[in-house]
Write a protein that holds these residues in place. Structure first.
Motif, PDB file in Angstrom:
ATOM      1  N   ALA A 254       0.050  -5.291  -2.311  1.00 39.01           N
ATOM      2  CA  ALA A 254       0.529  -6.695  -2.669  1.00 39.01           C
ATOM      3  C   ALA A 254      -0.589  -7.607  -2.889  1.00 39.01           C
ATOM      4  O   ALA A 254      -0.630  -8.385  -3.893  1.00 39.01           O
ATOM      5  N   VAL A 255      -1.811  -7.390  -2.436  1.00 38.92           N
ATOM      6  CA  VAL A 255      -2.972  -8.019  -2.752  1.00 38.92           C
ATOM      7  C   VAL A 255      -3.610  -7.551  -3.967  1.00 38.92           C
ATOM      8  O   VAL A 255      -4.065  -8.463  -4.729  1.00 38.92           O
ATOM      9  N   LEU A 256      -3.745  -6.220  -4.128  1.00 42.01           N
ATOM     10  CA  LEU A 256      -4.569  -5.826  -5.208  1.00 42.01           C
ATOM     11  C   LEU A 256      -3.969  -5.319  -6.440  1.00 42.01           C
ATOM     12  O   LEU A 256      -4.310  -5.179  -7.577  1.00 42.01           O
ATOM     13  N   GLY A 257      -2.469  -4.996  -6.146  1.00 41.24           N
ATOM     14  CA  GLY A 257      -1.511  -4.753  -7.297  1.00 41.24           C
ATOM     15  C   GLY A 257      -1.672  -3.324  -7.113  1.00 41.24           C
ATOM     16  O   GLY A 257      -2.196  -2.651  -6.639  1.00 41.24           O
ATOM     17  N   GLY A 258      -0.516  -2.677  -7.732  1.00 43.04           N
ATOM     18  CA  GLY A 258      -0.182  -1.224  -7.916  1.00 43.04           C
ATOM     19  C   GLY A 258       1.516  -1.045  -8.357  1.00 43.04           C
ATOM     20  O   GLY A 258       2.003  -1.775  -8.924  1.00 43.04           O
ATOM     21  N   GLU A 259       1.649   0.280  -7.783  1.00 39.47           N
ATOM     22  CA  GLU A 259       2.965   0.587  -8.095  1.00 39.47           C
ATOM     23  C   GLU A 259       3.745   1.163  -6.888  1.00 39.47           C
ATOM     24  O   GLU A 259       3.217   1.593  -6.101  1.00 39.47           O
ATOM     25  N   VAL A 260       5.122   0.886  -6.793  1.00 40.06           N
ATOM     26  CA  VAL A 260       5.885   1.331  -5.497  1.00 40.06           C
ATOM     27  C   VAL A 260       6.981   1.990  -6.096  1.00 40.06           C
ATOM     28  O   VAL A 260       7.524   1.876  -7.461  1.00 40.06           O
ATOM     29  N   ASP A 261       7.606   2.748  -5.378  1.00 39.58           N
ATOM     30  CA  ASP A 261       9.122   3.451  -5.866  1.00 39.58           C
ATOM     31  C   ASP A 261      10.237   2.758  -5.543  1.00 39.58           C
ATOM     32  O   ASP A 261      10.255   1.932  -4.231  1.00 39.58           O
ATOM     33  N   VAL A 262      10.868   2.723  -6.510  1.00 40.71           N
ATOM     34  CA  VAL A 262      11.992   1.774  -5.901  1.00 40.71           C
ATOM     35  C   VAL A 262      13.725   2.909  -6.310  1.00 40.71           C
ATOM     36  O   VAL A 262      13.637   3.477  -7.273  1.00 40.71           O
ATOM     37  N   ASN A 263      14.431   2.958  -5.183  1.00 41.81           N
ATOM     38  CA  ASN A 263      15.550   3.731  -5.405  1.00 41.81           C
ATOM     39  C   ASN A 263      16.571   2.719  -6.136  1.00 41.81           C
ATOM     40  O   ASN A 263      16.891   1.656  -5.811  1.00 41.81           O
ATOM     41  N   THR A 264      17.081   3.600  -7.131  1.00 47.25           N
ATOM     42  CA  THR A 264      18.508   2.896  -7.961  1.00 47.25           C
ATOM     43  C   THR A 264      19.399   3.970  -7.703  1.00 47.25           C
ATOM     44  O   THR A 264      19.324   5.158  -7.396  1.00 47.25           O
ATOM     45  N   PRO A 274       2.507  -6.631  -9.537  1.00 42.41           N
ATOM     46  CA  PRO A 274       1.059  -7.618  -9.908  1.00 42.41           C
ATOM     47  C   PRO A 274       0.041  -7.889  -8.575  1.00 42.41           C
ATOM     48  O   PRO A 274       0.957  -7.953  -7.500  1.00 42.41           O
ATOM     49  N   ALA A 275      -1.026  -7.991  -8.795  1.00 39.97           N
ATOM     50  CA  ALA A 275      -1.987  -8.693  -7.633  1.00 39.97           C
ATOM     51  C   ALA A 275      -1.590  -9.913  -7.316  1.00 39.97           C
ATOM     52  O   ALA A 275      -1.029 -10.450  -7.739  1.00 39.97           O
ATOM     53  N   GLU A 276      -1.797  -9.994  -5.972  1.00 39.99           N
ATOM     54  CA  GLU A 276      -1.366 -11.110  -5.084  1.00 39.99           C
ATOM     55  C   GLU A 276       0.070 -11.488  -5.181  1.00 39.99           C
ATOM     56  O   GLU A 276       0.650 -12.575  -5.277  1.00 39.99           O
ATOM     57  N   THR A 277       0.929 -10.412  -5.138  1.00 40.22           N
ATOM     58  CA  THR A 277       2.292 -10.645  -5.034  1.00 40.22           C
ATOM     59  C   THR A 277       2.592 -10.987  -3.622  1.00 40.22           C
ATOM     60  O   THR A 277       2.371 -10.453  -2.506  1.00 40.22           O
ATOM     61  N   GLN A 278       3.340 -12.293  -3.543  1.00 40.55           N
ATOM     62  CA  GLN A 278       3.616 -12.841  -2.180  1.00 40.55           C
ATOM     63  C   GLN A 278       5.105 -12.010  -1.573  1.00 40.55           C
ATOM     64  O   GLN A 278       6.026 -11.543  -2.257  1.00 40.55           O
ATOM     65  N   ASN A 279       5.251 -12.126  -0.461  1.00 44.60           N
ATOM     66  CA  ASN A 279       6.132 -11.516   0.473  1.00 44.60           C
ATOM     67  C   ASN A 279       7.392 -12.479   0.038  1.00 44.60           C
ATOM     68  O   ASN A 279       7.621 -13.731  -0.020  1.00 44.60           O
TER      69      ASN A 279
END
Length: 330
Positions: A254-264, A274-279
């Motif tokens: 959430a702070v630095l940015g990256g990728e996550v898996d999302v189930n569809t 994106p970096a600095e994504t808020q909760n």
């Protein structure tokens, strides 16, 4: 044949309507069916008794005679089937509450009498309604009038059946099928397989034409309506054509940015954070929702809400890093 109280046999009120009688019969037929009670002679006898009762109470004409003639309805049926008055054979009406003078007349003789002669001969029927109603019911014409053909009930469509069906969200997404058994009036069962199309929603009703209750007097069979209910899903919430879900995101991502898996519903995919994504940040994944009810080839969207997961079980070194970060932020 001995008189039996068919209402008592089936456990229904004498004022029960056709639908209630049919519903009760199906329940009892399933309960006492020989296949369900193998070798149980008592259940087999009860099953036959139930079918005998339903043969009368499930037929509007037979039930009418049974209600009016009581213990004598079968004797009258036998006299009718044998040709009765058409062959000149007398039928004893005195047992129905008429005066003795009414005994020994044939059906044809009754039909040629005038109303005054009928009134003089019988008075009024002991069963309740006047003698004119009685003879109109069983002879197909009023006393003293021209004989007419016996009335046959008009063809009527059989009863419709409502069948609740639960499906999963995945089944609603892809489409599925269900096979279930229905009881026939004769106690046998039939297997029906129904297709549930993609995009089906809770509250949808799927019609299976001609698979319901049997028609009356040659009328068409009724229909089955499948009442669909989608079971709650542990991950997704359905709103219209859109799906809503929550995705866990590590603090560092959430702070630095990256990728996550999302189930569809169609499988997992990668979502760029994106970096600095808020909760609580929500991302829209276009066309990753549910198929539309009206246009199954079109899909809604998937809304993924970020849930930042704080690290646990920190080492002393990690704590030092966070302390240093806190000083810098100050």
């Amino acid at each position: 044949m001995d008189y039996k109280d068919y209402y008592k046999v089936m456990g229904v009120d004498k004022n029960a309507n056709e639908k209630d009688i049919k519903k009760t019969y199906r329940k009892l037929a399933r309960q006492y069916h020989p296949d369900v009670n193998p070798g149980n002679k008592s259940a087999e006898a009860k099953f036959k008794e139930i079918n005998e009762a339903y043969e009368v109470l499930g037929d509007a004409e037979k039930r009418k005679k049974y209600d009016q003639l009581g213990a004598n309805w079968q004797q009258y049926e036998q006299w009718e089937r044998a040709g009765g008055g058409a062959q000149g054979q007398p039928f004893d009406w005195s047992q129905y509450g008429f005066r003795p003078g009414g005994a020994g007349q044939t059906r044809q003789q009754y039909r040629t009498m005038t109303q005054e002669e009928m009134q003089d001969l019988f008075g009024s029927a002991g069963g309740g309604g006047g003698f004119s109603d009685f003879f109109s019911t069983f002879f197909g014409g009023a006393p003293g009038g021209e004989p007419r053909r016996q009335h046959r009930p008009a063809p009527r469509k059989g009863g419709d059946i409502e069948q609740p069906v639960e499906i999963t969200l995945e089944e609603a997404f892809r489409g599925t099928s269900r096979a279930f058994q229905m009881s026939n009036p004769d106690g046998t069962t039939k297997t029906i397989e129904a297709k549930i199309p993609s995009g089906t929603r809770s509250g949808s009703r799927i019609k299976l034409k001609g698979q319901g209750g049997p028609g009356v007097s040659g009328g068409p069979a009724g229909d089955i309506y499948l009442s669909i209910q989608i079971q709650p899903h542990p991950t997704f919430e359905l709103k219209g054509d859109d799906l809503y879900t929550k995705i866990p995101v590590s603090l560092t991502t959430a702070v630095l940015g990256g990728e996550v898996d999302v189930n569809t519903m169609a499988g997992a995919l990668k979502l760029k954070i994106p970096a600095e994504t808020q909760n609580g940040k929500t991302f829209r994944l276009k066309s990753k929702g549910m198929p539309s009810m009206k246009h199954p080839d079109q899909k809604g969207d998937l809304y993924a809400e970020v849930r930042v997961v704080l690290p646990q079980g920190l080492s002393e070194k990690e704590r030092d890093i966070f302390r240093e970060l806190a000083k810098i932020r100050e």
